[in-house]
Design an enzyme around this catalytic site. Structure first.
Site, mmCIF file in Angstrom:
data_model
loop_
_atom_site.group_PDB
_atom_site.id
_atom_site.type_symbol
_atom_site.label_atom_id
_atom_site.label_comp_id
_atom_site.label_asym_id
_atom_site.label_seq_id
_atom_site.Cartn_x
_atom_site.Cartn_y
_atom_site.Cartn_z
ATOM 1 N N GLU A 29 0.854 -1.186 0.000
ATOM 2 C CA GLU A 29 0.000 0.000 0.000
ATOM 3 C C GLU A 29 0.891 1.238 0.000
ATOM 4 O O GLU A 29 2.016 1.215 0.502
ATOM 5 C CB GLU A 29 -0.890 -0.005 1.248
ATOM 6 C CG GLU A 29 -1.821 1.195 1.355
ATOM 7 C CD GLU A 29 -2.799 1.101 2.516
ATOM 8 O OE1 GLU A 29 -3.592 2.034 2.696
ATOM 9 O OE2 GLU A 29 -2.762 0.086 3.240
ATOM 10 N N GLU A 175 -12.558 -2.027 2.825
ATOM 11 C CA GLU A 175 -13.092 -1.801 4.174
ATOM 12 C C GLU A 175 -14.174 -0.721 4.197
ATOM 13 O O GLU A 175 -14.155 0.173 5.045
ATOM 14 C CB GLU A 175 -11.956 -1.460 5.138
ATOM 15 C CG GLU A 175 -11.009 -2.616 5.367
ATOM 16 C CD GLU A 175 -9.950 -2.336 6.438
ATOM 17 O OE1 GLU A 175 -9.885 -1.203 6.960
ATOM 18 O OE2 GLU A 175 -9.177 -3.269 6.743
ATOM 19 N N GLU A 294 -6.313 -9.259 3.883
ATOM 20 C CA GLU A 294 -5.471 -8.576 4.886
ATOM 21 C C GLU A 294 -5.438 -9.451 6.120
ATOM 22 O O GLU A 294 -6.477 -9.776 6.694
ATOM 23 C CB GLU A 294 -6.007 -7.185 5.254
ATOM 24 C CG GLU A 294 -5.713 -6.103 4.241
ATOM 25 C CD GLU A 294 -6.031 -4.706 4.764
ATOM 26 O OE1 GLU A 294 -5.822 -4.456 5.977
ATOM 27 O OE2 GLU A 294 -6.491 -3.878 3.958
#
Length: 503
Positions: A29, A175, A294
Site C-alpha cells: 500500500e 473496508e 489482509e
C-alpha cells in the site's frame, strides 16, 4: 517434566482441496515506507535501472509471493489512479487523507506492474469506491487491460506500455464498512455501487475475477450482516468476499495469543456460512469463495505512529518489530487457510515491506528478514499441492480468552509433483515439549527428508539488520519407522517435517 503427547493420522484419501497458491499472496500500500524506501528507492546503492531495490526484490523472490494487492488499503479510497501514470514530472503531489502524509505519485500503476514482474508475482488491483466509483474503475481497467484503439488504452501506449497489463484480479474498494474509511458506506450503499461497478468492469474485460468487501474485522458491529447484505446485491457479479483480521498481544497473555487461530477458524466458518445462506436464498449454483486479503500481527507500532507530524513524505509508519511469538502465530494463521483450502482461495499477508511486514529495510542501507518471514517462507514453499485433513488427538489447555486449545496445531499438504508430504506443526505449550506420533502408513516407503525447527527460549526475541536472533535450523529429531513419524517438538516451537521417497 514429562512431555505432552499427541497423535495424528495422515492419509492420502483425506483430501480437503487443492491449495490455491494465491493464499500465499501479500500486499503493498502507499503507506509509510512500503513503497518509497521499501520497494522503490532510486538513490539506493542497490537500486536497479528502474529505481527498485534489488535486495528487496531478492527477498520477495525468496518468499515466492504469487499475487500482491495494490495500491491499498485505506489509501485507495481517495486515490485518483490517473495521478500515478504518465511522465513523473507531470504527476501531482496530493494529500493522502487516510494516513495524513503527502503522496508524490512517483510510483503508480505501470511501475508497480513492472516491479511485480521482477518478483514473479501477479497483481491484485483495488479500485476506489470511496470518493469515486463506476467511471474511474471502468477507465482504469480499460487503461490496464484493453489492447488498444481507445482513449485510455492508447494513453497507456503513449506512456510506454504497448501491451496490456491483463490484470485479472480486482478488489471493489476497501473496508467500506469502516467509519475511518474515506467515503464510508452502509452495506446497502456499498452493495449497490459495488454491483454496478462490477458490471461495468466486466463489460470491458469479462475474464476478470472480482472481490467484494467483507467486514473490516470480526468486531465490527455489522458483522456478519454486512456480508449478507453485500452479497444480496453482488452475489451474481463477484467471485470472492474479502476478510481482514489482525491480532496482537497487548496484554502479554501468550497462552491466549497463540490460540488466536481458533478465532480465525471461526471467522472463516462464519463467512462461509453467510455466503452459503445467500447462495441458498438465491437458489444459486454458484459458490462464493473467500479472499483473506489482509491478515497479520499488528499492535507493536500503534502508539508510536500517533506522534508523527502530518503531511510528511513516506515517514516510518506501522513498522512493527516482530518477535518470536509473533512468528509462531503467523505460522498458525497460515494453517487456518490450509484447513479451509476448499473455500479460502486467496490471502494477502499485510504487508510485505516495512509496514507490518516480514521484510524490513533501512533507507540507503540494508534489508533483513523479520521473525515472521520464516513461517511465511516455509508454508509458501512447502504448502503447495493438496491439503490433507489430519485426524488429531492432542491434550488441551484453557487460557484467559479461549478454552480447549489443542497444544498441537497442525496441518498437512501432499505435493503430487514432488511426491512430498509436509507436516506443519506448532507446539503451543510454553513449558513442555510435545511428543508427536504421526501415522503416515498410506505414504509407504516415505522417509524423513528434513525437519525444520524455529525455536528460541526468548519469546520476545527479535531480528535486526545487525543480528538475526530468530532463524530456523534443520536439526529437528523427526524419525520414521514402520509408517509412523515420531518427533519431539520443543516447547513453543514451529516445525516443518518433510517426507518423501529418497532418490
Amino acid at each position: 517434566m514429562t512431555n505432552l503427547k499427541a497423535r495424528m493420522i495422515v492419509d492420502k484419501d483425506f483430501a480437503i482441496s487443492e491449495v490455491d497458491n494465491r493464499i500465499y499472496g501479500s500486499f503493498i500500500e502507499h503507506l509509510g515506507r512500503a513503497v518509497y524506501g521499501g520497494i522503490y528507492e532510486p538513490d539506493h546503492p542497490e537500486a536497479d535501472e528502474d529505481g527498485f531495490r534489488k535486495d528487496v526484490i531478492n527477498l520477495v523472490r525468496e518468499l515466492d509471493v504469487p499475487i500482491i494487492r495494490y495500491p491499498g488499503g485505506n489509501f485507495v479510497s481517495a486515490y485518483n489512479w490517473e495521478d500515478g501514470v504518465g511522465p513523473r514530472e507531470d504527476r501531482p503531489r496530493r494529500l493522502d487523507l487516510a494516513w495524513r502524509t503527502t503522496e508524490t505519485n512517483h510510483l503508480g500503476t505501470n511501475e508497480f506492474v513492472d516491479w511485480s514482474k521482477k518478483v514473479n508475482s501477479d497483481v491484485m488491483m483495488a479500485v476506489n469506491l470511496g470518493t469515486r466509483g463506476i467511471d474511474a474503475a471502468r477507465n482504469l481497467i480499460e487503461y490496464t487491460n484493453h489492447s488498444g484503439g481507445t482513449y485510455w488504452s492508447d494513453l497507456r501506449k503513449k506512456h510506454g506500455y504497448k501491451d496490456p497489463h491483463n490484470i485479472k484480479t480486482w478488489c471493489l474498494g476497501n473496508e467500506m464498512d469502516g467509519p475511518w474509511q474515506i467515503g464510508h458506506k452502509t452495506a446497502e450503499e456499498y452493495g449497490r455501487i459495488a454491483v454496478e461497478t462490477a458490471k461495468a468492469m466486466r463489460l470491458v474485460d469479462p475474464s476478470i475475477e472480482l472481490v467484494a468487501c467483507g467486514s473490516s474485522n470480526t468486531q465490527m458491529p455489522t458483522f456478519p450482516q454486512w456480508e449478507a447484505t453485500t452479497l444480496e446485491h453482488t452475489y451474481d457479479a463477484v467471485d470472492y468476499i474479502s476478510l481482514h483480521q489482525y491480532y496482537g498481544n497487548r496484554n502479554n497473555d501468550t497462552a491466549s495469543y497463540l490460540a488466536n487461530s481458533l478465532d480465525m477458524d471461526h471467522f472463516i466458518s462464519t463467512v462461509i456460512s453467510t455466503a452459503d445462506f445467500i447462495k441458498a436464498k438465491k437458489r444459486s449454483k454458484k459458490t462464493i469463495n473467500l479472499s483473506f486479503d489482509e491478515w497479520n500481527v499488528w499492535f507493536h507500532s500503534n502508539d508510536a505512529d500517533k506522534q508523527l507530524d502530518p503531511w510528511q513524505v513516506a515517514p516510518p509508519q506501522l513498522e512493527d518489530v516482530y518477535n518470536f511469538e509473533d512468528a509462531l502465530l503467523v505460522g498458525s494463521m497460515l494453517m487456518s487457510f490450509l484447513r479451509r483450502a476448499d473455500r479460502v482461495k486467496m490471502a494477502c499477508l499485510a504487508q510485505l515491506v516495512n509496514v507490518i511486514a516480514p521484510i524490513m529495510t533501512k533507507n540507503c542501507g540494508g534489508a533483513w528478514r523479520q521473525t515472521i518471514f520464516y513461517p511465511y517462507l516455509h508454508v509458501s514453499k512447502y504448502g503447495r499441492g493438496i491439503a490433507l485433513q489430519p485426524v488429531v488427538s492432542s491434550p488441551k489447555y484453557d487460557s484467559k480468552e479461549y478454552t480447549d486449545v489443542p497444544y498441537l496445531d497442525t496441518m498437512t499438504v501432499f505435493n503430487p509433483e514432488t511426491e512430498e508430504l509436509t507436516i506443519f506443526a506448532l507446539n503451543r505449550s510454553l513449558e513442555e515439549g510435545l511428543e508427536l506420533d504421526a501415522d503416515v502408513r498410506s505414504f509407504e516407503g516415505y522417509q524423513i527428508l528434513e525437519h525444520i525447527v524455529l525455536e528460541n527460549e526468548d519469546l520476545k526475541a527479535v531480528n535486526t539488520m545487525e543480528h538475526e536472533a530468530v532463524k530456523p535450523h534443520t536439526n529437528g529429531n523427526a524419525k520414521v519407522q514402520d509408517g509412523r513419524v515420531s518427533a519431539n517438538l520443543a516447547k513453543h516451537s514451529w516445525n516443518v517435517i518433510r517426507l518423501g521417497e529418497r532418490k
